[in-house]
Design a protein around this motif. Structure first.
Motif, PDB file in Angstrom:
ATOM      1  N   VAL A 172       6.582 -30.343  31.824  1.00 14.32           N
ATOM      2  CA  VAL A 172       7.440 -29.463  32.625  1.00 14.32           C
ATOM      3  C   VAL A 172       8.820 -30.116  32.752  1.00 14.32           C
ATOM      4  O   VAL A 172       8.920 -31.341  32.859  1.00 14.32           O
ATOM      5  N   TYR A 173       9.842 -29.283  32.721  1.00 12.30           N
ATOM      6  CA  TYR A 173      11.225 -29.764  32.842  1.00 12.30           C
ATOM      7  C   TYR A 173      11.875 -29.056  34.022  1.00 12.30           C
ATOM      8  O   TYR A 173      11.843 -27.834  34.111  1.00 12.30           O
ATOM      9  N   ASP A 196       1.706 -33.240  22.312  1.00 10.23           N
ATOM     10  CA  ASP A 196       1.038 -32.659  23.486  1.00 10.23           C
ATOM     11  C   ASP A 196       0.898 -33.665  24.622  1.00 10.23           C
ATOM     12  O   ASP A 196      -0.094 -33.690  25.348  1.00 10.23           O
ATOM     13  N   SER A 197       1.900 -34.518  24.752  1.00 10.05           N
ATOM     14  CA  SER A 197       1.929 -35.425  25.892  1.00 10.05           C
ATOM     15  C   SER A 197       2.334 -34.622  27.128  1.00 10.05           C
ATOM     16  O   SER A 197       3.022 -33.619  27.026  1.00 10.05           O
ATOM     17  N   ARG A 198       1.908 -35.098  28.300  1.00 11.75           N
ATOM     18  CA  ARG A 198       2.152 -34.347  29.535  1.00 11.75           C
ATOM     19  C   ARG A 198       2.935 -35.173  30.551  1.00 11.75           C
ATOM     20  O   ARG A 198       2.445 -36.200  31.015  1.00 11.75           O
ATOM     21  N   PHE A 199       4.143 -34.718  30.844  1.00 12.11           N
ATOM     22  CA  PHE A 199       4.979 -35.422  31.819  1.00 12.11           C
ATOM     23  C   PHE A 199       5.871 -34.431  32.530  1.00 12.11           C
ATOM     24  O   PHE A 199       6.038 -33.281  32.081  1.00 12.11           O
ATOM     25  N   LEU A 200       6.433 -34.882  33.644  1.00 10.60           N
ATOM     26  CA  LEU A 200       7.444 -34.082  34.344  1.00 10.60           C
ATOM     27  C   LEU A 200       8.800 -34.721  34.060  1.00 10.60           C
ATOM     28  O   LEU A 200       9.039 -35.887  34.391  1.00 10.60           O
ATOM     29  N   LEU A 201       9.670 -33.928  33.440  1.00 13.22           N
ATOM     30  CA  LEU A 201      11.015 -34.388  33.102  1.00 13.22           C
ATOM     31  C   LEU A 201      11.989 -33.759  34.085  1.00 13.22           C
ATOM     32  O   LEU A 201      11.982 -32.536  34.275  1.00 13.22           O
ATOM     33  N   LEU A 244       7.555 -26.379  45.441  1.00  6.66           N
ATOM     34  CA  LEU A 244       6.575 -25.469  44.852  1.00  6.66           C
ATOM     35  C   LEU A 244       6.379 -25.779  43.358  1.00  6.66           C
ATOM     36  O   LEU A 244       5.252 -25.866  42.852  1.00  6.66           O
ATOM     37  N   MET A 245       7.503 -25.963  42.667  1.00  5.92           N
ATOM     38  CA  MET A 245       7.433 -26.197  41.215  1.00  5.92           C
ATOM     39  C   MET A 245       6.826 -27.563  40.895  1.00  5.92           C
ATOM     40  O   MET A 245       6.127 -27.716  39.895  1.00  5.92           O
ATOM     41  N   MET A 246       7.076 -28.541  41.755  1.00  9.11           N
ATOM     42  CA  MET A 246       6.492 -29.866  41.495  1.00  9.11           C
ATOM     43  C   MET A 246       4.976 -29.814  41.654  1.00  9.11           C
ATOM     44  O   MET A 246       4.237 -30.369  40.835  1.00  9.11           O
ATOM     45  N   ALA A 247       4.516 -29.147  42.699  1.00  7.52           N
ATOM     46  CA  ALA A 247       3.061 -29.031  42.889  1.00  7.52           C
ATOM     47  C   ALA A 247       2.442 -28.303  41.695  1.00  7.52           C
ATOM     48  O   ALA A 247       1.404 -28.709  41.159  1.00  7.52           O
ATOM     49  N   ASP A 285      -0.206 -29.855  38.529  1.00  8.44           N
ATOM     50  CA  ASP A 285      -1.440 -29.179  38.124  1.00  8.44           C
ATOM     51  C   ASP A 285      -1.367 -28.754  36.654  1.00  8.44           C
ATOM     52  O   ASP A 285      -2.279 -29.012  35.864  1.00  8.44           O
ATOM     53  N   TRP A 286      -0.265 -28.130  36.298  1.00  7.86           N
ATOM     54  CA  TRP A 286      -0.088 -27.572  34.947  1.00  7.86           C
ATOM     55  C   TRP A 286      -0.146 -28.663  33.867  1.00  7.86           C
ATOM     56  O   TRP A 286      -0.680 -28.467  32.786  1.00  7.86           O
TER      57      TRP A 286
END
Ligand SMILES: Cc1ncc(C[n+]2csc(CCOP(=O)(O)OP(=O)(O)O)c2C)c(N)n1
Ligand SMILES: [Mg+2]
Length: 776
Positions: A606-607, A540-545, A589-592, A596-597
């Motif tokens: 998020v990927y 459950d780590s949180r990063f943007l890939l 839009l998706m990055m913002a 948050d997500w």
């Protein structure tokens, strides 16, 4: 003074030995209960690893109840999970009920899990090797947080891996060692349970001392705990040296066989091999079988005195590997047998073991079974007042506000848009920008992170000179290296990349302070680190890939660099919400949304699957498309009510889809053009909706059902994306409509974009042909 110290030390060792025996009993019993006592309804083996646990109970007693500091974090070898549960049971942080349900629904997990277990688990483990290397990256993250003022230096802890020796066969260990050395790794301990057995066999002694060499070369201190106190005392007696030499040259397999066979076998073998040496016979004859077996298997990893001494001796920051010699199954009748990995004590063996452990019938789950009241109370006081017993759970990390992220001006590819957004953020004066930390496996420039790094710098604990800059050699990459830098540069090793993202994305849980990690990788090479990505999501780590560039759209780079199946990875990976935007404003839009997500308790990583192809951007009259784009799709061209066809596309093939739509509009009046921004979210929504009926949730229509509802029930869909067609072909199942799926399902090749789109049938002509086929 020395005498009292010795006394205190002796008391400590005695206490730890008692705890060791409790851990041995409770871990064995937990597994026994699940396999032999609990009612079984499916006829399947429950499993558990008594021998792997027994190998480590002394190490864990010494670590948890002596060496561990309040800020230390531990990754426990997967197969020693029951020992960790036993520790928390002694600490009153685990219930009997959960232990009784070990490996059952809602029970203690087979392997330590951050998210599924109810006890505090610092690191999930299961896929061997990953749970080890992640501790090194978490040490690096701790250094990052200290350098950025988010953790006080005096609160630095050690990141500790308790590992099986077979984990040393995993390549990711060595990738991590190299990266660790480059980043001046500190505050990291790896304790190897060196039982010289893996799952299938005993390990080759040719590796003896090679691990020392490898680790020392990479800057680690290696402390070997080979012999326990009983052995050392024996070696010091007249004739004792012969025993030491014999043990040191004995093969792993021989040692294991004799351990399994026990005292009489040891006696016969030792008499045969060294009985003629001076003093030896007297020593052997002076021990009964039990004592002889006990001494011969008194290896360093089972000797609390040796363990305490070793841990006490490594109190500086230097990364340290402890090679603790052990016997797999120590103290159990399984000890030494080559098949003991999944072996389990039979009920009869368990009875003998129970008698030896002095545990009365009916008192199996008593924490201090078989001990007198005073002794039990003393032990309870000891564990309750240990640093781990007093450890407080960290407060939840405050959320970082996400500012408005406007669509980047002038960007015409999704990758360029990503780079612009990151650059704009880097220049902004927002808290979010300060919490961003970026990383890439040697593809920073080619994935458009360079501008961000120009602004925010490379992270280095020690300031580094930029020789090119000093020599005034022109370059667009002005990457200053300093402690405030926000980009962590990695070599080309995608496993390291995903493990670092995992560690960065756990900073809220581990350190009570948030980072917003963003990692970029060439989309096809996600596959290289896939297990580490899965590990991060499981934790459950949180990063943007960001996977970029992607698909055969990469054209001239050829088939080795063109990703095909990553849309399916995006759909299939739990804990990862995937998007494939077509336009630059969608990226922003998706990055913002992602920032948050990623911070929400019910959110995820998020990927984004991106491309370097420049395409004409879609003029927007308003913002109504945005909610659909975040939910997984929106009509780029609305269908007329009852329309008989729609083109459904994802990502970079938008121009081809639009061209085909324009060409078909005359023949198929009212045809719609659906932009699916996330096959993943649409599919998840749909399957949740279909299962809601069985879970008594209110079955509201899913987003894709709503999207498809204006079409005629027998309308046809032409789906197209630069990737596996299966990512969209399922859409036909939503309302039982016909589908012609276009996409790539063969390896790509070199070529220009138009040749490739034609060859792989992604062009407008292919879409028009597919429409014709629908109505034939
Ligand atoms: C990546 C991965 N491959 C295979 C396995 C299956 N497996 C579980 S334990 C094990 C060997 C464990 O040996 P070791 O690490 O020495 O542990 P111990 O001897 O202490 O049980 C294997 C191959 C796994 N868990 N993860
Ligand atoms: Mg082993």
């Amino acid at each position: 003074m020395t005498d009292t110290m010795t006394h205190e030390r002796q008391d400590l060792i005695t206490t730890l030995e008692q705890i060791n025996q409790r851990l041995l009993w409770l871990s064995s019993w937990t597994i026994h209960n699940a396999n032999h006592i609990r009612e079984k309804r499916d006829g399947l083996k429950v499993g558990g690893h008594q021998a792997s646990c027994a190998s480590m109970t002394a190490i864990m007693a010494a670590l948890y109840f002596h060496a561990l500091g309040p800020n230390d974090k531990v990754s426990v070898k997967p197969h020693a999970g029951p020992v960790l549960h036993a520790i928390h049971y002694l600490l009153d942080q685990q219930t009997r009920e959960t232990l009784e349900k070990y490996r059952g629904l809602g029970g203690a997990q087979s392997y330590p899990s951050r998210t599924k277990d109810t006890i505090p688990v610092d690191f999930s483990t299961g896929s061997v090797g990953l749970g080890v290397a992640v501790t090194a990256f978490t040490s690096l993250v701790q250094d990052y947080l200290i350098a950025h003022g988010q953790v006080q230096p005096e609160n630095a802890g050690r990141m500790i891996a308790l590992m099986g020796d077979a984990e040393l066969d995993e390549g990711n260990i060595y990738e991590c060692l190299i990266e660790g050395y480059k980043h001046d790794l500190r505050n990291c301990w790896w304790v190897v349970d060196y039982n010289r057995q893996s799952l299938d066999s005993t390990t080759a002694e040719r590796m003896f001392r090679r691990f020392d060499d490898i680790f020392e070369t990479c800057g680690w201190r290696v402390i070997t705990l080979k012999h326990g106190r009983l052995q050392r005392e024996l070696f010091a007696k007249p004739g004792g040296r012969a025993f030491e030499q014999w043990i040191d040259t004995c093969s792993n397999a021989d040692f294991a066989v004799l351990t399994y066979q026990g005292g009489a076998a040891w006696r016969a073998r030792l008499i045969a091999d060294i009985g003629g040496k001076r003093g030896v016979r007297a020593l052997i004859d002076g021990m009964d079988d039990d004592t002889l077996a006990k001494v011969m298997t008194n290896l360093g990893g089972h000797c609390l005195e040796s363990l305490v001494e070793a841990f006490d001796s490594a109190q500086d920051e230097r990364p340290t590997m402890f090679i603790a010699y052990t016997v797999k199954g120590h103290g159990l009748p399984l000890a030494g047998h080559k098949d003991n990995h999944s072996g389990m004590m039979s009920p009869t063996q368990m009875e003998t073991f129970r008698a030896r452990q002095n545990v009365p019938h009916g008192a199996e789950w008593d924490k201090w079974a078989g001990l007198g009241d005073n002794q039990a109370k003393a032990l309870q006081d000891f564990v309750t007042h240990s640093p781990i017993g007093r450890k407080q759970q960290a407060a939840a990390a405050p959320t970082i506000p996400v500012p408005e992220i406007p669509a980047p001006a002038g960007a015409e590819s999704t990758q360029a848009a990503f780079g612009r957004v990151m650059h704009d953020l880097a220049k902004s004066n927002t808290e979010l920008a300060d919490r961003l930390v970026t990383t890439a496996p040697d593809v920073t420039q080619t994935t458009n992170l360079g501008a961000f790094v120009n602004q925010r710098g490379l992270f280095r604990r020690q300031e580094c000179d930029d020789v090119f800059l000093r020599a005034k050699i022109p370059s667009t990459q002005k990457w200053l290296q300093h402690a405030a830098g926000q980009h962590i540069e990695l070599g080309i090793a995608e496993n390291n990349f995903f493990l670092l993202l995992t560690s960065l994305g756990l900073s809220a849980g581990h350190f009570g302070t948030r980072l917003i990690p963003v990692g970029t990788v060439y989309d096809p090479f996600i596959a290289r680190g896939l297990d580490a990505l899965n590990y991060g999501c499981y934790s459950d780590s949180r990063f943007l890939l960001v996977g970029t560039p992607s698909g055969i759209t990469l054209a001239a780079e050829g088939g080795a660099h063109q990703s095909i199946n990553t849309p399916l990875i995006g759909m299939g990976q739990p804990g990862l919400a995937s998007y494939e935007p077509a336009y630059a404003d969608e990226v922003a839009l998706m990055m913002a949304h992602a920032f948050d997500w990623m911070q929400r308790p019910d959110g995820s990583s998020v990927y984004l699957r991106l491309s370097t192809r420049s395409i004409d951007q879609e003029p927007r009259a308003d913002t109504t498309w945005q909610s659909g784009a975040l939910a997984g799709g929106y009509w780029l061209r609305e269908p007329a009510p009852g329309a008989t066809a729609a083109i459904v596309f994802t990502g970079v093939v938008a121009p081809e889809a639009l061209e085909a739509w324009t060409a078909l509009a005359d023949d198929l009046p009212g045809i719609g053009l659906l932009n699916v921004t996330s096959p993943d979210l649409l599919h998840r929504g749909w399957s949740t909706r279909t299962s809601a009926r069985w879970t008594n949730d209110t079955p509201t229509p899913s987003h894709i059902e709503t999207l498809l509802s204006p079409l005629a029930p027998d309308a046809g869909l032409i789906t197209v994306l630069d990737g596996s067609p299966a990512a969209l072909s399922w859409l036909g199942g939503v309302r039982g409509q016909r589908v012609i799926p276009l996409g790539t399902d063969r390896f790509g090749q070199t070529g220009n974009l138009f040749d490739l789109y034609k060859t792989y049938r992604l062009d407008a002509e292919a879409i028009i042909d597919a429409a014709a086929e629908l109505f034939l």
